[in-house]
Scaffold this motif. Structure first.
Motif, PDB file in Angstrom:
ATOM      1  N   ASN A 117     -61.163  84.785 -11.152  1.00  0.00           N
ATOM      2  CA  ASN A 117     -60.135  85.627 -11.756  1.00  0.00           C
ATOM      3  C   ASN A 117     -58.888  86.048 -10.790  1.00  0.00           C
ATOM      4  O   ASN A 117     -57.892  85.861 -11.116  1.00  0.00           O
ATOM      5  CB  ASN A 117     -60.548  86.920 -12.420  1.00  0.00           C
ATOM      6  N   ILE A 137     -55.992  89.244 -16.574  1.00  0.00           N
ATOM      7  CA  ILE A 137     -56.574  88.187 -15.910  1.00  0.00           C
ATOM      8  C   ILE A 137     -57.660  88.809 -14.905  1.00  0.00           C
ATOM      9  O   ILE A 137     -58.691  88.247 -14.838  1.00  0.00           O
ATOM     10  CB  ILE A 137     -55.701  87.290 -15.272  1.00  0.00           C
ATOM     11  N   ARG A 178     -56.982  82.901 -10.584  1.00  0.00           N
ATOM     12  CA  ARG A 178     -56.260  82.851 -11.574  1.00  0.00           C
ATOM     13  C   ARG A 178     -55.083  83.811 -11.772  1.00  0.00           C
ATOM     14  O   ARG A 178     -54.011  83.393 -12.171  1.00  0.00           O
ATOM     15  CB  ARG A 178     -57.103  82.959 -12.928  1.00  0.00           C
ATOM     16  N   GLN A 191     -52.378  82.302  -9.393  1.00  0.00           N
ATOM     17  CA  GLN A 191     -51.831  81.103 -10.247  1.00  0.00           C
ATOM     18  C   GLN A 191     -50.641  81.831 -11.077  1.00  0.00           C
ATOM     19  O   GLN A 191     -49.492  81.198 -11.351  1.00  0.00           O
ATOM     20  CB  GLN A 191     -53.014  80.394 -10.932  1.00  0.00           C
TER      21      GLN A 191
END
Length: 188
Positions: free
Chosen positions: A26, A52, A29, A32
């Protein structure tokens, strides 16, 4: 660190609890998400970052905390964070980002430590605060906030002192000296 890289590469690692694997995935992510966002940081982006990074462990990921919250400081000491007012948090973010006398790094550190102490989300506050602050750093070309693992003991003591006093002077200076990574020019 090799285990973390293996997890980030999409493979499992024997002996690593699934909760830790999910946290790492996570966080990846979250990074990102932060790196593809155009425009300045907003409270909506912070909510999405939290959604997230705290997807597996928050009561309501991505939503501001609407009840009591707090932090165990150790030695049976507990810091109870204030109730969250969304408008106040939005105003704090806006004023910080628009402060013309503050450097990009100072804005990022101010927001990061404010959000950590306020505990604006149900869980994942440090992860969300660090990613949000790094969004500011990236946008301003000021490097990244990354406290080395070898310095986490000292950092955590400074965070606890900050929670007690609400004075971020020491922790901001320490982080500036120990936890900011930027480009370094190589000499020929």
């Amino acid at each position: 660190m090799p285990q973390t890289q293996t997890i980030m590469d999409g493979m499992s690692v024997a002996g690593v609890p699934i909760e830790d694997v999910l946290t790492i995935v996570n966080l990846k992510r979250g990074w990102q998400y932060v790196t593809v966002q155009d425009g300045p940081l907003t409270l909506a982006m912070e909510k999405q970052i939290n959604k997230i990074v705290a997807a597996e462990d928050a009561l309501v990921p991505g939503e501001l905390r609407q009840g009591q919250g707090g932090i165990d400081l150790g030695d049976e000491e507990f810091f109870e964070s204030p109730l969250i007012d969304e408008l106040q948090e939005q105003n704090f973010l806006q004023k910080t980002l628009e402060a013309s006398r503050m450097t990009t790094t100072d804005k990022a550190l101010t927001l990061m430590y404010h959000n950590m102490r306020q505990q604006i989300f149900w869980d994942g506050n440090k992860r969300t605060a660090i990613l949000s602050a790094n969004k500011i750093m990236i946008d301003g070309g000021a490097g990244l906030i990354n406290v080395p693992l070898s310095k986490w003991d000292k950092w955590n003591k400074l965070i606890a002192d900050f929670y007690r006093t609400n004075d971020m002077t020491k922790i901001k200076q320490w982080t500036y000296d120990n936890g900011i990574q930027g480009l370094q020019a190589r000499g020929k």
